[in-house]
Scaffold this active site. Structure first.
Site, PDB file in Angstrom:
ATOM      1  N   THR A   1      95.771  92.554 112.101  1.00  0.00           N
ATOM      2  CA  THR A   1      95.362  92.332 110.713  1.00  0.00           C
ATOM      3  C   THR A   1      93.990  91.675 110.736  1.00  0.00           C
ATOM      4  O   THR A   1      93.861  90.494 111.051  1.00  0.00           O
ATOM      5  CB  THR A   1      96.370  91.436 109.974  1.00  0.00           C
ATOM      6  OG1 THR A   1      97.660  92.047 110.019  1.00  0.00           O
ATOM      7  CG2 THR A   1      95.963  91.262 108.515  1.00  0.00           C
TER       8      THR A   1
ATOM      9  N   LYS B   1      96.285  96.466 104.145  1.00  0.00           N
ATOM     10  CA  LYS B   1      97.071  95.440 104.847  1.00  0.00           C
ATOM     11  C   LYS B   1      96.761  94.044 104.306  1.00  0.00           C
ATOM     12  O   LYS B   1      97.676  93.244 104.041  1.00  0.00           O
ATOM     13  CB  LYS B   1      96.788  95.512 106.347  1.00  0.00           C
ATOM     14  CG  LYS B   1      97.373  94.385 107.175  1.00  0.00           C
ATOM     15  CD  LYS B   1      98.886  94.316 107.100  1.00  0.00           C
ATOM     16  CE  LYS B   1      99.412  93.265 108.072  1.00  0.00           C
ATOM     17  NZ  LYS B   1     100.854  93.019 107.901  1.00  0.00           N
TER      18      LYS B   1
END
Length: 308
Positions: free
Chosen positions: A101, A179
């Site tokens: 991420t 995300k």
């Protein structure tokens, strides 16, 4: 000939994903695994059984022996450093798949650096808790050239995940943008639960029936996080599932994106981030995302730790 797969980064998510690659990925070659702390790689190799994995000692060793290299690391700095090391070698024809991420700008910059070296890049962040990674029920978000995504798809749905969301032939940063924004839903959910449970306690309602209502009305993540909060898991756990530093990193990326998108307001996220600051002060690195509950409790005159 089937490609040789490798995995760099064996945190909570990475270990579960490697397990499913070995068990469900129909690999005809041992999965090469690498972690900065080698013991974690050795422990996973032992758990997955002889012949199913090969522990590498360096990033260079991983890259030299692999065709598809997955990375799943904690933050942008770690990803950039790992890829910079990898690109010191001849990587022409190899495919890098980043499951970390990171900021969308980081993903797009990685794609450019990797492409200049004649290699391919796909951003593939995943949604799900470590238990979902272990169960192979993650949601995979893929962005990059469709030809490159096609090489990754044999290892997503039915292997490490239960569903894919594609941004084929779009810049990799689209996957990490989804995300980051998606993670704000999770952070804000925890903030809302922490505030509601605290209000139930200080108002005299009590948390038992509120939790029962959450289980009936919002089964799944809401109920799971509520249960962890009420059980005191948010301060008793030695190894966090969603470490405070990583949660703050994700919140910071989202707030930066909002600022660059015209100073969009994200009040709930700002409140959650301020509570994460208090979590870090109270618990240090072992602070977890649901530890926000302790910070909200403390802010409202209760002890950080419940049940004492």
């Amino acid at each position: 000939m089937a490609p040789q797969l490798a995995w760099i980064g064996l945190g909570n998510m990475g270990r579960g994903m490697c397990k499913n690659l070995v068990e469900k990925g129909k690999l005809d070659k041992a999965l090469i695994i690498y972690n900065r702390t080698k013991k974690r790689a050795d422990d996973l190799a032992e758990k997955l059984g002889a012949g199913n994995t090969k522990v590498a000692g360096t990033v260079d060793e991983v890259v030299a022996g692999s065709d598809i290299i997955f990375t799943c690391l904690g933050d942008d700095k770690a990803v950039n450093a790992t890829i910079d090391t990898a690109l010191q070698q001849d990587v022409k024809g190899k495919l890098f798949v980043d499951c970390s991420t990171v900021h969308p700008e980081t993903s797009n910059a990685l794609a450019k650096r990797i492409g200049k070296k004649g290699a391919e890049f796909v951003a593939m962040p995943v949604f799900g808790a470590p238990a979902m990674a272990d169960a192979g029920s993650l949601i995979c978000v893929l962005a990059g050239p469709s030809s490159s995504i096609a090489k990754v798809k044999p290892y997503t749905t039915g292997v490490v995940g239960r569903a894919d969301i594609d941004y084929a032939d779009q810049e990799p940063g689209k996957a990490t943008l989804l995300k980051v924004i998606g993670n704000t839903f999770i952070i804000n959910m925890v903030e809302s639960l922490a505030e509601g449970l605290t209000l139930a306690e200080i108002s005299g309602l009590g948390t038992d029936n509120l939790h029962k209502w959450i289980e009936v009305m919002f089964p799944g993540p809401y109920a799971a996080y509520s249960d962890r909060m009420l059980a005191g898991d948010y301060y008793k756990r030695e190894e966090p599932l969603f470490a405070v530093d990583l949660a703050r990193k994700d919140a910071g990326h989202a707030l930066d994106i909002a600022k660059k998108a015209g100073n969009a307001k994200m009040g709930a996220l700002e409140a959650a981030d301020s509570h994460l600051v208090a979590v870090k002060e109270h618990l240090g690195a072992k602070g977890d995302l649901p530890s926000i509950y302790g910070a909200v409790r403390q802010e409202n005159g209760l002890k950080f730790e419940n049940g004492d």
